[in-house]
Design a protein around this motif. Structure first.
Motif, PDB file in Angstrom:
ATOM      1  N   TRP A  23       3.039   9.007 -20.011  1.00 51.11           N
ATOM      2  CA  TRP A  23       3.510   7.634 -20.194  1.00 51.11           C
ATOM      3  C   TRP A  23       4.628   7.255 -19.224  1.00 51.11           C
ATOM      4  CZ3 TRP A  23       8.579   6.543 -21.719  1.00 51.11           C
ATOM      5  CH2 TRP A  23       8.850   5.192 -21.967  1.00 51.11           C
ATOM      6  N   LEU A  24       5.557   8.163 -18.976  1.00 48.02           N
ATOM      7  CA  LEU A  24       6.758   7.849 -18.200  1.00 48.02           C
ATOM      8  C   LEU A  24       6.482   7.314 -16.792  1.00 48.02           C
ATOM      9  CD1 LEU A  24       9.828   7.823 -17.968  1.00 48.02           C
ATOM     10  CD2 LEU A  24       9.734  10.241 -17.273  1.00 48.02           C
ATOM     11  N   PRO A  25       5.592   7.908 -15.998  1.00 43.72           N
ATOM     12  CA  PRO A  25       5.352   7.376 -14.657  1.00 43.72           C
ATOM     13  C   PRO A  25       4.848   5.934 -14.672  1.00 43.72           C
ATOM     14  CG  PRO A  25       4.410   9.561 -14.870  1.00 43.72           C
ATOM     15  CD  PRO A  25       4.800   9.120 -16.250  1.00 43.72           C
ATOM     16  N   MET A  26       4.052   5.599 -15.685  1.00 39.60           N
ATOM     17  CA  MET A  26       3.541   4.237 -15.800  1.00 39.60           C
ATOM     18  C   MET A  26       4.674   3.278 -16.155  1.00 39.60           C
ATOM     19  SD  MET A  26       0.090   5.165 -17.928  1.00 39.60           S
ATOM     20  CE  MET A  26      -0.532   3.509 -17.860  1.00 39.60           C
ATOM     21  N   PHE A  27       5.570   3.721 -17.025  1.00 37.83           N
ATOM     22  CA  PHE A  27       6.723   2.919 -17.401  1.00 37.83           C
ATOM     23  C   PHE A  27       7.614   2.671 -16.186  1.00 37.83           C
ATOM     24  CE2 PHE A  27      11.217   2.873 -18.719  1.00 37.83           C
ATOM     25  CZ  PHE A  27      11.229   1.738 -19.526  1.00 37.83           C
ATOM     26  N   LEU A  28       7.868   3.722 -15.403  1.00 37.98           N
ATOM     27  CA  LEU A  28       8.704   3.584 -14.218  1.00 37.98           C
ATOM     28  C   LEU A  28       8.050   2.670 -13.188  1.00 37.98           C
ATOM     29  CD1 LEU A  28       9.906   7.281 -13.750  1.00 37.98           C
ATOM     30  CD2 LEU A  28      11.200   5.350 -14.685  1.00 37.98           C
ATOM     31  N   ALA A  29       6.734   2.808 -13.024  1.00 36.66           N
ATOM     32  CA  ALA A  29       6.015   1.949 -12.077  1.00 36.66           C
ATOM     33  C   ALA A  29       6.114   0.493 -12.494  1.00 36.66           C
ATOM     34  CB  ALA A  29       4.554   2.384 -11.980  1.00 36.66           C
ATOM     35  N   LEU A  73       1.914   6.866  -6.897  1.00 36.15           N
ATOM     36  CA  LEU A  73       0.928   7.894  -7.233  1.00 36.15           C
ATOM     37  C   LEU A  73       1.507   9.298  -7.068  1.00 36.15           C
ATOM     38  CD1 LEU A  73      -2.292   6.385  -5.581  1.00 36.15           C
ATOM     39  CD2 LEU A  73      -1.648   6.368  -7.990  1.00 36.15           C
ATOM     40  N   ILE A  74       2.270   9.494  -6.005  1.00 37.86           N
ATOM     41  CA  ILE A  74       2.919  10.792  -5.790  1.00 37.86           C
ATOM     42  C   ILE A  74       3.907  11.075  -6.919  1.00 37.86           C
ATOM     43  CG2 ILE A  74       4.496  12.083  -4.301  1.00 37.86           C
ATOM     44  CD1 ILE A  74       3.198  10.587  -1.917  1.00 37.86           C
ATOM     45  N   LEU A  75       4.687  10.058  -7.290  1.00 38.68           N
ATOM     46  CA  LEU A  75       5.632  10.197  -8.394  1.00 38.68           C
ATOM     47  C   LEU A  75       4.906  10.574  -9.671  1.00 38.68           C
ATOM     48  CD1 LEU A  75       8.496   9.830  -9.624  1.00 38.68           C
ATOM     49  CD2 LEU A  75       7.896   7.425  -9.994  1.00 38.68           C
ATOM     50  N   GLY A  76       3.801   9.873  -9.965  1.00 40.18           N
ATOM     51  CA  GLY A  76       3.026  10.154 -11.160  1.00 40.18           C
ATOM     52  C   GLY A  76       2.493  11.573 -11.164  1.00 40.18           C
ATOM     53  N   TYR A  77       1.972  12.009 -10.028  1.00 44.34           N
ATOM     54  CA  TYR A  77       1.427  13.367  -9.930  1.00 44.34           C
ATOM     55  C   TYR A  77       2.513  14.416 -10.151  1.00 44.34           C
ATOM     56  CZ  TYR A  77      -0.271  17.691  -7.933  1.00 44.34           C
ATOM     57  OH  TYR A  77      -0.581  19.017  -7.749  1.00 44.34           O
ATOM     58  N   ALA A 115      -2.967   9.624 -12.022  1.00 45.53           N
ATOM     59  CA  ALA A 115      -2.303  10.627 -11.183  1.00 45.53           C
ATOM     60  C   ALA A 115      -1.504  11.613 -12.036  1.00 45.53           C
ATOM     61  CB  ALA A 115      -1.391   9.936 -10.166  1.00 45.53           C
ATOM     62  N   ALA A 116      -0.829  11.103 -13.062  1.00 49.85           N
ATOM     63  CA  ALA A 116      -0.060  11.977 -13.958  1.00 49.85           C
ATOM     64  C   ALA A 116      -0.988  12.930 -14.698  1.00 49.85           C
ATOM     65  CB  ALA A 116       0.739  11.135 -14.944  1.00 49.85           C
ATOM     66  N   PHE A 117      -2.118  12.429 -15.153  1.00 50.08           N
ATOM     67  CA  PHE A 117      -3.105  13.255 -15.853  1.00 50.08           C
ATOM     68  C   PHE A 117      -3.616  14.369 -14.937  1.00 50.08           C
ATOM     69  CE2 PHE A 117      -7.658  13.945 -16.886  1.00 50.08           C
ATOM     70  CZ  PHE A 117      -7.515  14.497 -18.152  1.00 50.08           C
ATOM     71  N   LEU A 118      -3.943  14.017 -13.691  1.00 48.01           N
ATOM     72  CA  LEU A 118      -4.415  15.015 -12.735  1.00 48.01           C
ATOM     73  C   LEU A 118      -3.313  16.015 -12.386  1.00 48.01           C
ATOM     74  CD1 LEU A 118      -6.539  12.740 -10.363  1.00 48.01           C
ATOM     75  CD2 LEU A 118      -7.369  14.333 -12.113  1.00 48.01           C
ATOM     76  N   GLY A 119      -2.053  15.530 -12.417  1.00 43.36           N
ATOM     77  CA  GLY A 119      -0.937  16.431 -12.174  1.00 43.36           C
ATOM     78  C   GLY A 119      -0.857  17.518 -13.229  1.00 43.36           C
ATOM     79  N   HIS A 120      -1.140  17.151 -14.483  1.00 45.04           N
ATOM     80  CA  HIS A 120      -1.130  18.151 -15.561  1.00 45.04           C
ATOM     81  C   HIS A 120      -2.268  19.154 -15.372  1.00 45.04           C
ATOM     82  CE1 HIS A 120      -0.548  19.885 -19.548  1.00 45.04           C
ATOM     83  NE2 HIS A 120      -1.857  19.818 -19.690  1.00 45.04           N
ATOM     84  N   LEU A 121      -3.437  18.662 -14.969  1.00 41.77           N
ATOM     85  CA  LEU A 121      -4.590  19.538 -14.793  1.00 41.77           C
ATOM     86  C   LEU A 121      -4.446  20.461 -13.588  1.00 41.77           C
ATOM     87  CD1 LEU A 121      -5.829  17.706 -16.952  1.00 41.77           C
ATOM     88  CD2 LEU A 121      -7.890  17.549 -15.541  1.00 41.77           C
ATOM     89  N   PHE A 122      -3.870  19.906 -12.510  1.00 42.89           N
ATOM     90  CA  PHE A 122      -3.744  20.659 -11.262  1.00 42.89           C
ATOM     91  C   PHE A 122      -2.298  20.594 -10.763  1.00 42.89           C
ATOM     92  CE2 PHE A 122      -7.943  18.569 -11.474  1.00 42.89           C
ATOM     93  CZ  PHE A 122      -8.749  19.704 -11.627  1.00 42.89           C
ATOM     94  N   MET A 171       0.832  -1.206   0.000  1.00 48.25           N
ATOM     95  CA  MET A 171       0.000   0.000   0.000  1.00 48.25           C
ATOM     96  C   MET A 171       0.868   1.258   0.000  1.00 48.25           C
ATOM     97  SD  MET A 171      -3.252   0.543  -0.090  1.00 48.25           S
ATOM     98  CE  MET A 171      -4.525   1.738   0.243  1.00 48.25           C
ATOM     99  N   GLU A 172       1.932   1.236   0.809  1.00 52.62           N
ATOM    100  CA  GLU A 172       2.834   2.385   0.871  1.00 52.62           C
ATOM    101  C   GLU A 172       3.514   2.616  -0.470  1.00 52.62           C
ATOM    102  OE1 GLU A 172       5.563   1.948   4.060  1.00 52.62           O
ATOM    103  OE2 GLU A 172       4.052   2.051   5.621  1.00 52.62           O
ATOM    104  N   SER A 173       3.924   1.521  -1.126  1.00 55.16           N
ATOM    105  CA  SER A 173       4.597   1.659  -2.416  1.00 55.16           C
ATOM    106  C   SER A 173       3.640   2.222  -3.467  1.00 55.16           C
ATOM    107  CB  SER A 173       5.155   0.312  -2.880  1.00 55.16           C
ATOM    108  OG  SER A 173       4.121  -0.645  -2.998  1.00 55.16           O
TER     109      SER A 173
END
Length: 199
Positions: free
Chosen positions: A66-72, A8-12, A88-95, A1-3
């Motif tokens: 794409w990159l955060p998913m690749f890294l995950a 998600l934080i990385l993706g954001y 999370a990456a998509f929401l990071g772009h929006l906000f 769960m922690e990972s």
């Protein structure tokens, strides 16, 4: 769960990288938030007339989906976790935290997420955008139709699993972010691709 939370934080955070602003500064262009639609995205950068800057913005915004998913995936995250990282990456772009949570509409970043989730689905959405944009020269209309096609293809290819649910959420949010464009399209006042920002 922690990972998963860390993914998600990385993706954001990766999604929050404001490529439109960064590229505009590197090319000596006006801040995209200060002209045109005020949207920090590739289409607004294109309104300056600098096609290379717009292309680099487009690539950067797509890559950060794409990159955060690749890294995950490389870090052995579960399939569901990888899917949520894309969201999370998509929401990071929006906000984006780096722009006081005032970001773009997410079209290119959504495409990057689609590439990470389903390459063929991404191809179908991108083709829809391209054909619509060429015929109508409306970037917003192209994005709206591509979102609808992506949702339909997602449920046809993946049923009601996590992939289709995340794609559905992304597409509905993307449509919502274009609500002002929808009004302008109906009124016939929407700007077309290739129209430069007036000095």
């Amino acid at each position: 769960m922690e990972s998963t939370a860390l993914y998600l934080i990385l993706g954001y955070l990766i999604g929050s990288i404001p490529f439109a602003v960064i590229v505009s500064k590197l090319f000596g262009l006006a801040d995209p938030r200060r002209h045109g639609s005020g949207n920090p995205g590739a289409t607004n950068v294109l309104r300056t007339g600098n096609k290379l800057a717009a292309a680099l913005t487009l690539l950067g915004d797509a890559a950060k989906g794409w990159l955060p998913m690749f890294l995950a995936a490389k870090l052995a995250a579960s399939g569901t976790a990888q899917t949520l990282v894309g969201l999370a990456a998509f929401l990071g772009h929006l906000f984006p935290v780096f722009l006081k949570f005032k970001g773009g509409k997410g079209v290119a970043t959504a495409l990057g997420v689609l590439i990470g989730l389903d390459g063929w689905l991404a191809f179908g959405a991108a083709l829809t955008w391209l054909v619509t944009a060429i015929i109508t020269r409306y970037s917003s209309l192209a994005a709206l139709l591509a979102a609808c096609v992506a949702m339909a293809l997602a449920f046809l290819r993946h049923g009601s699993d996590a992939v289709s649910l995340v794609i559905g959420a992304i597409c509905l949010i993307l449509i919502w972010r274009h609500k002002a464009n929808i009004v302008r399209l109906i009124e016939g006042t929407e700007s077309r691709i290739g129209n430069r920002t007036k000095s």
